[in-house]
Motif scaffolding. Sequence first.
Motif, PDB file in Angstrom:
ATOM      1  N   PRO A   1     -15.836  24.436 -18.407  1.00 39.75           N
ATOM      2  CA  PRO A   1     -14.659  23.890 -17.716  1.00 39.75           C
ATOM      3  C   PRO A   1     -13.753  24.967 -17.138  1.00 39.75           C
ATOM      4  N   MET A   2     -13.662  26.122 -17.807  1.00 42.71           N
ATOM      5  CA  MET A   2     -12.867  27.218 -17.244  1.00 42.71           C
ATOM      6  C   MET A   2     -13.534  27.771 -15.983  1.00 42.71           C
ATOM      7  N   GLY A   3     -14.872  27.808 -15.990  1.00 44.63           N
ATOM      8  CA  GLY A   3     -15.601  28.237 -14.791  1.00 44.63           C
ATOM      9  C   GLY A   3     -15.358  27.297 -13.622  1.00 44.63           C
ATOM     10  N   LEU A   4     -15.262  26.003 -13.907  1.00 40.85           N
ATOM     11  CA  LEU A   4     -14.922  25.036 -12.863  1.00 40.85           C
ATOM     12  C   LEU A   4     -13.548  25.341 -12.273  1.00 40.85           C
ATOM     13  N   CYS A   5     -12.594  25.679 -13.130  1.00 43.27           N
ATOM     14  CA  CYS A   5     -11.255  26.024 -12.651  1.00 43.27           C
ATOM     15  C   CYS A   5     -11.293  27.251 -11.740  1.00 43.27           C
ATOM     16  N   VAL A   6     -12.069  28.249 -12.146  1.00 41.38           N
ATOM     17  CA  VAL A   6     -12.174  29.471 -11.334  1.00 41.38           C
ATOM     18  C   VAL A   6     -12.773  29.155  -9.968  1.00 41.38           C
TER      19      VAL A   6
ATOM     20  N   ALA B   1     -24.450  23.343  -2.470  1.00 40.83           N
ATOM     21  CA  ALA B   1     -23.862  24.428  -3.245  1.00 40.83           C
ATOM     22  C   ALA B   1     -22.662  23.930  -4.038  1.00 40.83           C
ATOM     23  N   LEU B   2     -21.781  23.161  -3.380  1.00 41.06           N
ATOM     24  CA  LEU B   2     -20.586  22.662  -4.065  1.00 41.06           C
ATOM     25  C   LEU B   2     -20.934  21.637  -5.126  1.00 41.06           C
ATOM     26  N   ARG B   3     -21.766  20.663  -4.768  1.00 45.13           N
ATOM     27  CA  ARG B   3     -22.113  19.619  -5.732  1.00 45.13           C
ATOM     28  C   ARG B   3     -23.023  20.153  -6.835  1.00 45.13           C
ATOM     29  N   GLY B   4     -23.701  21.255  -6.541  1.00 46.09           N
ATOM     30  CA  GLY B   4     -24.527  21.862  -7.579  1.00 46.09           C
ATOM     31  C   GLY B   4     -23.698  22.282  -8.780  1.00 46.09           C
ATOM     32  N   VAL B   5     -22.458  22.693  -8.520  1.00 47.21           N
ATOM     33  CA  VAL B   5     -21.551  23.061  -9.608  1.00 47.21           C
ATOM     34  C   VAL B   5     -21.358  21.887 -10.556  1.00 47.21           C
ATOM     35  N   PHE B   6     -21.222  20.680  -9.973  1.00 51.18           N
ATOM     36  CA  PHE B   6     -20.927  19.490 -10.775  1.00 51.18           C
ATOM     37  C   PHE B   6     -22.188  18.802 -11.307  1.00 51.18           C
ATOM     38  N   THR B   7     -23.322  19.467 -11.143  1.00 45.78           N
ATOM     39  CA  THR B   7     -24.571  19.001 -11.760  1.00 45.78           C
ATOM     40  C   THR B   7     -25.049  20.004 -12.793  1.00 45.78           C
ATOM     41  N   ILE B   8     -25.006  21.266 -12.417  1.00 44.34           N
ATOM     42  CA  ILE B   8     -25.408  22.328 -13.345  1.00 44.34           C
ATOM     43  C   ILE B   8     -24.529  22.332 -14.583  1.00 44.34           C
ATOM     44  N   ASP B   9     -23.242  22.006 -14.412  1.00 45.44           N
ATOM     45  CA  ASP B   9     -22.324  22.092 -15.557  1.00 45.44           C
ATOM     46  C   ASP B   9     -22.784  21.222 -16.726  1.00 45.44           C
TER      47      ASP B   9
ATOM     48  N   TYR C   1     -15.550  13.462 -29.835  1.00 46.93           N
ATOM     49  CA  TYR C   1     -14.560  13.366 -28.759  1.00 46.93           C
ATOM     50  C   TYR C   1     -13.234  13.977 -29.183  1.00 46.93           C
ATOM     51  N   LEU C   2     -12.792  13.677 -30.396  1.00 55.22           N
ATOM     52  CA  LEU C   2     -11.524  14.208 -30.899  1.00 55.22           C
ATOM     53  C   LEU C   2     -11.590  15.721 -31.105  1.00 55.22           C
ATOM     54  N   GLU C   3     -12.735  16.207 -31.556  1.00 53.75           N
ATOM     55  CA  GLU C   3     -12.874  17.631 -31.859  1.00 53.75           C
ATOM     56  C   GLU C   3     -12.929  18.508 -30.610  1.00 53.75           C
ATOM     57  N   ASN C   4     -13.284  17.914 -29.481  1.00 52.90           N
ATOM     58  CA  ASN C   4     -13.462  18.710 -28.254  1.00 52.90           C
ATOM     59  C   ASN C   4     -12.499  18.304 -27.148  1.00 52.90           C
ATOM     60  N   ASP C   5     -11.354  17.714 -27.515  1.00 57.57           N
ATOM     61  CA  ASP C   5     -10.423  17.235 -26.495  1.00 57.57           C
ATOM     62  C   ASP C   5      -9.837  18.350 -25.646  1.00 57.57           C
ATOM     63  N   VAL C   6      -9.892  19.597 -26.135  1.00 60.50           N
ATOM     64  CA  VAL C   6      -9.372  20.712 -25.341  1.00 60.50           C
ATOM     65  C   VAL C   6     -10.128  20.861 -24.024  1.00 60.50           C
ATOM     66  N   ILE C   7     -11.371  20.407 -23.988  1.00 56.82           N
ATOM     67  CA  ILE C   7     -12.160  20.459 -22.751  1.00 56.82           C
ATOM     68  C   ILE C   7     -11.455  19.683 -21.641  1.00 56.82           C
ATOM     69  N   PHE C   8     -10.841  18.565 -22.017  1.00 51.68           N
ATOM     70  CA  PHE C   8     -10.186  17.716 -21.012  1.00 51.68           C
ATOM     71  C   PHE C   8      -9.085  18.455 -20.271  1.00 51.68           C
ATOM     72  N   TYR C   9      -8.305  19.274 -20.963  1.00 52.19           N
ATOM     73  CA  TYR C   9      -7.184  19.951 -20.325  1.00 52.19           C
ATOM     74  C   TYR C   9      -7.657  20.876 -19.209  1.00 52.19           C
ATOM     75  N   TRP C  10      -8.757  21.567 -19.451  1.00 54.26           N
ATOM     76  CA  TRP C  10      -9.309  22.448 -18.409  1.00 54.26           C
ATOM     77  C   TRP C  10      -9.913  21.638 -17.263  1.00 54.26           C
ATOM     78  N   LEU C  11     -10.569  20.526 -17.588  1.00 51.67           N
ATOM     79  CA  LEU C  11     -11.129  19.683 -16.536  1.00 51.67           C
ATOM     80  C   LEU C  11     -10.032  19.046 -15.695  1.00 51.67           C
ATOM     81  N   LEU C  12      -8.927  18.697 -16.333  1.00 54.11           N
ATOM     82  CA  LEU C  12      -7.786  18.148 -15.589  1.00 54.11           C
ATOM     83  C   LEU C  12      -7.228  19.192 -14.628  1.00 54.11           C
ATOM     84  N   LEU C  13      -7.105  20.433 -15.083  1.00 52.04           N
ATOM     85  CA  LEU C  13      -6.643  21.508 -14.210  1.00 52.04           C
ATOM     86  C   LEU C  13      -7.592  21.710 -13.038  1.00 52.04           C
TER      87      LEU C  13
END
Length: 406
Positions: free
Chosen positions: A374-379, A210-218, A310-322
Amino acid sequence: MRATTLVCRFLLIFFIAKFMSPAEVGLYGLMTATITYSLYFVGLDFYTFTTRELTNHDRCIWGSLLKNQMVLSLGLYCVVLPLLVILFTSDLLPWYVAKWFFLLLVLEHICQELTRFFVAASEQLASSIVLFLRHGAWAIVVVALMMFDEGSRNLDTVFGAWILSCLFAIAFSLIKFKTIGITGWMSKIDRAWIWRGVKVAVPFLIATLALRGVFTIDRYWVQVIGGLELVGAYVLFVGVANTLMAFLDAGVFSFAYPGMIAAYKNKNPREYRRKMREMLILTLLFSTLFSVISLVLLPYLLMWLGKGVYLENDVIFYWLLLASILNALGMIMHYALYSQKRDRYIIQSHLFALPVFVVAVSLLSIWMPLLAIPMGLCVSQLVILIWKFCAYYYCTPKPFLGIAKL
């Protein structure tokens, strides 16, 4: 050696992003995530039972125990591998990587179990060498090849080097086996022992899936939203963000939690609180330093890659870092509960993570489809953290309850 392995993996993802197309990076990410998830089906998390059995018995019967696990693994291969063909018939993965997928899955599983065996046998150096061979050495080779040979800048080179490194790791392990002095290989297969182990392992397996499924489905969800190129950007940012957890695992958690287990077992609340405090302070310190360094350096690294996606979508990184920081904080509560043998609450939080992630992403995607995942991962990580903290707070005996005094 574990730190060297982490650095090699970190460099690999940047160099393949530099020398290969974002779509190829995306496919590499889908392959690695799917192989990692499939390992749970062919391994059944049976090591949670075998490791304890090995430590509780003399080496004269270790051969018998390992032989039983091998029989179980062969049976799982016969069932699981044919079922995994659906990944290709349903076009989740392209057929031309099927040969790499199945070879890597089997070899990675063998290497994974060998690594765990050496840990159980207190052969830490051998475990580290196997880990380096399967996850570090080939990364160095691939990076060197890509730098000097343009013809090697493709996924066949990456997967081929990965397979060779697994074979070297297995060869080293077989040589090492001869020096450990394991006997008992001629014993009969103990089906009752295997079944007992399955009953112990399956509850942990369900929670892990269940937990690792999150990091595969994403990753597959990102592919649906933006295609393989966006998956490539997502995989790059995940690789950077997950470096935090890799360093915390190697440099903080692996050293602190055995002391927590011993302190709780020996009814030493002062030492238990000290270990909790140490783990929390180091986690916050590492997380802060990593965040500052990565946020400063990442724009320059992305410019070095020279690819717009990569440059255009760098905002994704901030949520993944959180999400990675929340995961790290949750691991403090995880080990606190684990040291008290309160596995039920750990399993519950992991089981709850997947539906929380799916619901969060589904709702967020209405307003912001690109950032919903990435926001769903944070939640989901926040929910796990709160769940584990509440369980820790209400279940821990007051003398051991160190959070309030931190």
